[in-house]
Motif scaffolding. Structure first.
Motif, mmCIF file in Angstrom:
data_model
loop_
_atom_site.group_PDB
_atom_site.id
_atom_site.type_symbol
_atom_site.label_atom_id
_atom_site.label_comp_id
_atom_site.label_asym_id
_atom_site.label_seq_id
_atom_site.Cartn_x
_atom_site.Cartn_y
_atom_site.Cartn_z
ATOM 1 N N SER A 193 29.270 58.826 58.112
ATOM 2 C CA SER A 193 28.933 58.362 59.449
ATOM 3 C C SER A 193 27.588 57.811 59.562
ATOM 4 O O SER A 193 26.825 57.906 58.664
ATOM 5 N N GLN A 194 27.536 57.095 60.606
ATOM 6 C CA GLN A 194 26.077 56.439 60.809
ATOM 7 C C GLN A 194 25.070 57.242 60.803
ATOM 8 O O GLN A 194 23.961 56.856 60.353
ATOM 9 N N THR A 232 20.107 49.666 56.556
ATOM 10 C CA THR A 232 21.316 49.076 55.870
ATOM 11 C C THR A 232 22.532 49.963 55.904
ATOM 12 O O THR A 232 23.521 49.234 55.906
ATOM 13 N N LEU A 233 22.672 51.315 56.026
ATOM 14 C CA LEU A 233 23.830 51.905 56.428
ATOM 15 C C LEU A 233 24.413 51.500 57.633
ATOM 16 O O LEU A 233 25.684 51.418 57.718
ATOM 17 N N GLU A 234 23.550 51.434 58.721
ATOM 18 C CA GLU A 234 24.255 50.864 59.954
ATOM 19 C C GLU A 234 24.593 49.605 59.836
ATOM 20 O O GLU A 234 25.645 49.399 60.568
ATOM 21 N N ALA A 235 23.902 48.684 59.262
ATOM 22 C CA ALA A 235 24.369 47.253 58.939
ATOM 23 C C ALA A 235 25.839 47.247 58.232
ATOM 24 O O ALA A 235 26.767 46.626 58.528
ATOM 25 N N LEU A 236 26.078 48.266 57.275
ATOM 26 C CA LEU A 236 26.964 47.979 56.579
ATOM 27 C C LEU A 236 28.302 48.761 57.371
ATOM 28 O O LEU A 236 29.548 47.986 57.283
ATOM 29 N N LEU A 237 28.081 49.793 58.002
ATOM 30 C CA LEU A 237 29.089 50.101 58.979
ATOM 31 C C LEU A 237 29.556 49.098 59.832
ATOM 32 O O LEU A 237 30.698 48.874 60.621
ATOM 33 N N ALA A 238 28.633 48.464 60.638
ATOM 34 C CA ALA A 238 28.945 47.440 61.696
ATOM 35 C C ALA A 238 29.730 46.418 61.037
ATOM 36 O O ALA A 238 30.637 45.884 61.732
ATOM 37 N N LEU A 294 34.831 43.463 60.644
ATOM 38 C CA LEU A 294 35.711 42.902 59.875
ATOM 39 C C LEU A 294 37.078 43.531 59.860
ATOM 40 O O LEU A 294 37.952 42.777 59.541
ATOM 41 N N GLY A 295 36.883 44.765 59.831
ATOM 42 C CA GLY A 295 38.200 45.663 59.728
ATOM 43 C C GLY A 295 39.107 45.594 61.088
ATOM 44 O O GLY A 295 38.264 45.442 62.186
ATOM 45 N N ASP A 296 40.359 46.044 60.833
ATOM 46 C CA ASP A 296 41.279 46.263 62.025
ATOM 47 C C ASP A 296 41.396 47.595 62.401
ATOM 48 O O ASP A 296 42.043 48.332 61.302
ATOM 49 N N PRO A 297 41.200 48.289 63.531
ATOM 50 C CA PRO A 297 40.991 49.818 63.675
ATOM 51 C C PRO A 297 42.799 50.010 63.478
ATOM 52 O O PRO A 297 43.580 49.364 64.095
ATOM 53 N N LEU A 298 43.027 51.074 62.930
ATOM 54 C CA LEU A 298 44.039 51.792 62.958
ATOM 55 C C LEU A 298 44.371 52.910 63.984
ATOM 56 O O LEU A 298 43.257 53.408 64.303
ATOM 57 N N GLU A 310 34.773 58.710 62.755
ATOM 58 C CA GLU A 310 35.261 57.643 63.558
ATOM 59 C C GLU A 310 36.698 57.298 63.609
ATOM 60 O O GLU A 310 37.131 56.965 64.608
ATOM 61 N N GLY A 311 37.047 57.042 62.477
ATOM 62 C CA GLY A 311 38.507 56.757 62.359
ATOM 63 C C GLY A 311 38.801 55.810 60.962
ATOM 64 O O GLY A 311 37.904 55.777 60.200
ATOM 65 N N GLN A 312 39.845 55.180 61.195
ATOM 66 C CA GLN A 312 40.165 54.215 60.078
ATOM 67 C C GLN A 312 40.322 52.831 60.510
ATOM 68 O O GLN A 312 40.654 52.426 61.442
ATOM 69 N N VAL A 313 39.964 51.973 59.291
ATOM 70 C CA VAL A 313 39.989 50.475 59.555
ATOM 71 C C VAL A 313 40.869 50.187 58.567
ATOM 72 O O VAL A 313 40.677 50.379 57.268
ATOM 73 N N ARG A 314 41.442 48.991 58.790
ATOM 74 C CA ARG A 314 42.220 48.261 57.730
ATOM 75 C C ARG A 314 41.408 47.034 57.376
ATOM 76 O O ARG A 314 41.034 46.155 58.034
#
Length: 95
Positions: A75-76, A46-52, A57-61, A11-15
């Motif tokens: 990945s999900q 739970t994995l889906e909830a964690l990634l969501a 909460l994160g800002d996409p880079l 998917e990519g990175q978030v800060r």
């Protein structure tokens, strides 16, 4: 408090601010428990909830950002076995 760069595979990175780690750790602990119990459906939820939560909460880079990831999340659609390979002693999320 600082922040960390988190990569979600495929998917990519978030800060993400460190202050969110406590909240994410709660889900991480549930995920560990489900993996130990071999609870496939629970693990998936739970994995889906964690990634969501990380995405929320994160800002996409930007995609061309080359910052090193301090934390790599599966990945999900990762399997239980793939996630097990990424685990550290304290789960996916440090702390």
């Amino acid at each position: 408090m600082g922040d960390m760069i988190v990569r979600i595979m495929g998917e990519g990175q978030v800060r993400l601010a460190d202050s969110h780690l406590t909240e994410l750790n709660k889900l991480d602990e549930v995920l560990l428990q489900e993996m130990e119990n071999g609870d496939g459906p629970g693990f998936r939820r739970t994995l889906e909830a964690l990634l969501a939560k990380v995405r929320e909460l994160g800002d996409p880079l930007p995609d061309d950002s080359l910052e090193p990831s301090e934390l790599i999340l599966p990945s999900q659609d990762a399997t239980l076995e793939q996630v097990r390979d990424l685990l550290r002693d304290d789960g996916l999320i440090p702390g």
